[in-house]
Design an enzyme around this catalytic site. Structure first.
Site, PDB file in Angstrom:
ATOM      1  N   GLU A  93       0.919  -1.132  -0.121  1.00  0.00           N
ATOM      2  CA  GLU A  93      -0.116   0.009   0.053  1.00  0.00           C
ATOM      3  C   GLU A  93       1.056   1.066   0.047  1.00  0.00           C
ATOM      4  OE1 GLU A  93      -3.942  -1.645   2.565  1.00  0.00           O
ATOM      5  OE2 GLU A  93      -2.528  -0.462   3.435  1.00  0.00           O
ATOM      6  N   CYS A 106       3.618   8.671   0.876  1.00  0.00           N
ATOM      7  CA  CYS A 106       4.194   7.468   1.509  1.00  0.00           C
ATOM      8  C   CYS A 106       4.234   6.433   1.079  1.00  0.00           C
ATOM      9  CB  CYS A 106       3.197   7.639   3.031  1.00  0.00           C
ATOM     10  SG  CYS A 106       3.610   6.275   3.993  1.00  0.00           S
ATOM     11  N   CYS A 113       7.261  -6.193   7.705  1.00  0.00           N
ATOM     12  CA  CYS A 113       8.557  -5.522   8.377  1.00  0.00           C
ATOM     13  C   CYS A 113       9.301  -6.602   8.931  1.00  0.00           C
ATOM     14  CB  CYS A 113       7.921  -4.380   9.347  1.00  0.00           C
ATOM     15  SG  CYS A 113       9.249  -3.595  10.002  1.00  0.00           S
ATOM     16  N   CYS A 117       7.701  -3.818  16.193  1.00  0.00           N
ATOM     17  CA  CYS A 117       7.508  -2.764  17.242  1.00  0.00           C
ATOM     18  C   CYS A 117       6.002  -3.275  18.011  1.00  0.00           C
ATOM     19  CB  CYS A 117       7.575  -1.479  16.776  1.00  0.00           C
ATOM     20  SG  CYS A 117       9.159  -1.220  16.099  1.00  0.00           S
ATOM     21  N   CYS A 120       2.660  -1.337  16.254  1.00  0.00           N
ATOM     22  CA  CYS A 120       2.579  -0.995  14.965  1.00  0.00           C
ATOM     23  C   CYS A 120       1.716  -2.185  14.226  1.00  0.00           C
ATOM     24  CB  CYS A 120       4.071  -0.752  14.297  1.00  0.00           C
ATOM     25  SG  CYS A 120       3.758  -0.636  12.434  1.00  0.00           S
ATOM     26  N   GLY A 164       7.372  -1.486   6.317  1.00  0.00           N
ATOM     27  CA  GLY A 164       8.651  -1.910   6.312  1.00  0.00           C
ATOM     28  C   GLY A 164       9.776  -1.159   6.943  1.00  0.00           C
ATOM     29  N   GLU A 165      11.177  -1.438   7.305  1.00  0.00           N
ATOM     30  CA  GLU A 165      12.252  -0.841   7.655  1.00  0.00           C
ATOM     31  C   GLU A 165      13.247  -0.557   6.507  1.00  0.00           C
ATOM     32  OE1 GLU A 165      13.158   0.956  10.193  1.00  0.00           O
ATOM     33  OE2 GLU A 165      14.828   1.287   9.070  1.00  0.00           O
ATOM     34  N   SER A 196      12.563   7.412   6.791  1.00  0.00           N
ATOM     35  CA  SER A 196      12.236   7.087   8.368  1.00  0.00           C
ATOM     36  C   SER A 196      12.575   5.933   8.888  1.00  0.00           C
ATOM     37  CB  SER A 196      10.675   7.166   8.863  1.00  0.00           C
ATOM     38  OG  SER A 196      10.387   6.934   9.953  1.00  0.00           O
ATOM     39  N   SER A 219      12.023   7.198  14.337  1.00  0.00           N
ATOM     40  CA  SER A 219      10.852   6.860  15.082  1.00  0.00           C
ATOM     41  C   SER A 219      11.361   6.630  16.751  1.00  0.00           C
ATOM     42  CB  SER A 219      10.146   5.354  14.648  1.00  0.00           C
ATOM     43  OG  SER A 219       9.773   5.835  13.349  1.00  0.00           O
ATOM     44  N   LEU A 220      11.427   7.549  17.312  1.00  0.00           N
ATOM     45  CA  LEU A 220      11.865   7.643  18.857  1.00  0.00           C
ATOM     46  C   LEU A 220      10.781   7.097  19.758  1.00  0.00           C
ATOM     47  CD1 LEU A 220      14.175   8.572  20.462  1.00  0.00           C
ATOM     48  CD2 LEU A 220      12.868  10.748  20.782  1.00  0.00           C
ATOM     49  N   HIS A 221       9.694   7.686  19.794  1.00  0.00           N
ATOM     50  CA  HIS A 221       8.595   7.180  20.664  1.00  0.00           C
ATOM     51  C   HIS A 221       8.817   7.062  22.223  1.00  0.00           C
ATOM     52  CE1 HIS A 221       7.180   6.893  16.767  1.00  0.00           C
ATOM     53  NE2 HIS A 221       7.367   5.614  16.366  1.00  0.00           N
ATOM     54  N   ASN A 295      -2.873   6.073  15.798  1.00  0.00           N
ATOM     55  CA  ASN A 295      -4.396   5.381  15.308  1.00  0.00           C
ATOM     56  C   ASN A 295      -4.364   4.351  15.953  1.00  0.00           C
ATOM     57  OD1 ASN A 295      -5.151   6.905  12.940  1.00  0.00           O
ATOM     58  ND2 ASN A 295      -3.133   6.863  12.549  1.00  0.00           N
ATOM     59  N   CYS A 338       0.052   7.035   7.499  1.00  0.00           N
ATOM     60  CA  CYS A 338       1.359   6.417   7.253  1.00  0.00           C
ATOM     61  C   CYS A 338       1.652   5.693   8.494  1.00  0.00           C
ATOM     62  CB  CYS A 338       2.188   7.706   7.188  1.00  0.00           C
ATOM     63  SG  CYS A 338       2.670   7.997   5.635  1.00  0.00           S
TER      64      CYS A 338
END
Ligand code: SAH
Ligand code: SF4
Length: 348
Positions: A93, A106, A113, A117, A120, A164-165, A196, A219-221, A295, A338
């Site tokens: 997608e 995006c 992936c 995480c 996700c 994906g990474e 990212s 992507s810290l979070h 989300n 995204c």
């Protein structure tokens, strides 16, 4: 015998050599290269300035594994979600987000992936395979065509924030960026591209050494190892101290500030103490902060932070001199956010 050689894996020079070997003039090879990338055709039959016998000869020797679009959904806010089919029937997608004159695509870098995480939806899918650079490029072409059709304007920005990474599919991601930004491809500006990553030190340093000028988002979070370990396994092998070093290396080499993406989760990382930890980290690396609205994902206990806590968090960052923006979720009605490109068909 059916051919197995993917013509899109060949460089321009390799295509020209193949043509000379077939007894064709060099410029035919150049023409074919242009059809493949600049004009992005999906079949040999679309290469209309080649003779029919030559097209047949190409079909006998090569395959052309282009991505095709299969479904499109449009959100009330204008966001588009595109389902695209790969040559082996796998689906990926991509999303197009129109916002204040910008059209951002995006794109995905893997099917599924490699990492998982905890928050996700993509991480729940196992990594199926890497996308090759042509498949990443095709997503941009397809999304660009749809942007033109629905908004009358081309893409202005590209973010590698789909499935994906990217840094675990390093070579294909790099090659796709080179093609997207090359005059032989889409000729877009490097500055309009953002990669990212969940934070892979070696990959970040390699990016820094490319001497290119695209943007990097981490992507810290969570701003402490203790918290980040709980939601991102990758932090165990790439902890914050090491990431800080790699990010500073990236900044030194490129002059570009990095972006910290920070999803605010309710009562997990949205307190003033958490904001203080984030401020401390921002003092170690020149960075912007993007606070992301989560989300909610079915089956995940972490939930989106409440708006009063979010507002207090961002105010605290700003009062301490940190530049921070809140990124509101877009395309919610069609699950097009995204980083949330879960494959519903697969789950149902
Ligand atoms: N693997 C890369 C790029 C894809 S994810 C990475 O992790 O950076 C793109 C972004 O979307 C990441 O910051 C990711 O953490 C975030 N994301 C994932 N799931 C999300 C969700 N449900 N809501 C909002 N953002 C999400
Ligand atoms: Fe993969 Fe990024 Fe999702 Fe983590 S956040 S599972 S790295 S896509």
């Amino acid at each position: 015998m059916t051919p197995t050689k993917d013509i899109r894996k060949l460089s321009k020079e390799e295509i020209v050599t193949a043509f000379v070997e077939m007894g064709e003039p060099k410029f035919r090879g150049t023409q074919v290269f242009e059809w493949l990338w600049q004009k992005s055709v999906r079949s040999f039959d679309e290469m209309t300035n080649l003779s029919k016998p030559l097209r047949e000869k190409l079909k006998e020797q090569f395959i052309l594994r282009a991505v095709t679009e299969s479904i499109m959904q449009q959100s009330k806010d204008g966001t588009l979600k595109l389902g695209m089919k790969l040559f082996d029937d796998r689906m990926i997608e991509g999303v197009m987000i129109p916002d204040e004159g910008r059209n951002t695509a995006c794109v995905s870098s893997q099917v599924g992936c490699s990492l998982s995480c905890s928050f996700c939806a993509t991480g729940f899918l196992k990594r199926d395979r890497n996308l090759d650079f042509g498949e990443i490029y095709d997503q941009v072409v397809i999304i660009n065509n749809r942007a033109l059709e629905t908004t009358g304007r081309p893409l202005t920005n590209i973010v590698y924030m789909g499935m994906g990474e990217p840094l675990l599919n390093y070579d294909n991601v790099m090659q796709s960026i080179k093609l997207i930004t090359s005059p032989a491809g889409l000729n877009m500006s490097q500055k309009r591209i953002t990669v990212s990553t969940s934070g892979i030190c070696r990959g970040i340093e390699r990016l820094a050494d490319e001497n290119m000028n695209f943007n990097l988002a981490l992507s810290l979070h969570a701003a402490t190892d203790e918290k980040r370990d709980q939601i991102m396994d990758i932090n165990r092998s790439n902890p914050l101290d090491a990431l800080v070093k790699s990010l500073n290396y990236f900044h030194d080499k490129t002059g570009n500030k990095v972006t910290f993406e920070y999803i605010l989760f309710d009562h997990f990382n949205d307190s003033i103490e958490d904001a203080d930890n984030l401020i401390a980290l921002c003092h170690k690396v020149p960075a912007f902060v993007n606070l992301i609205e989560y989300n909610n994902v079915e089956g995940v206990t972490l939930r989106r932070a409440k708006s009063d806590r979010r507002d207090a968090f961002v105010a605290h960052l700003r009062n301490n001199g940190i530049s921070a923006a809140i990124r509101r979720s877009r395309g919610k009605d069609i699950d097009a956010a995204c980083g949330q490109l879960a494959n519903k068909e697969e789950k149902n």
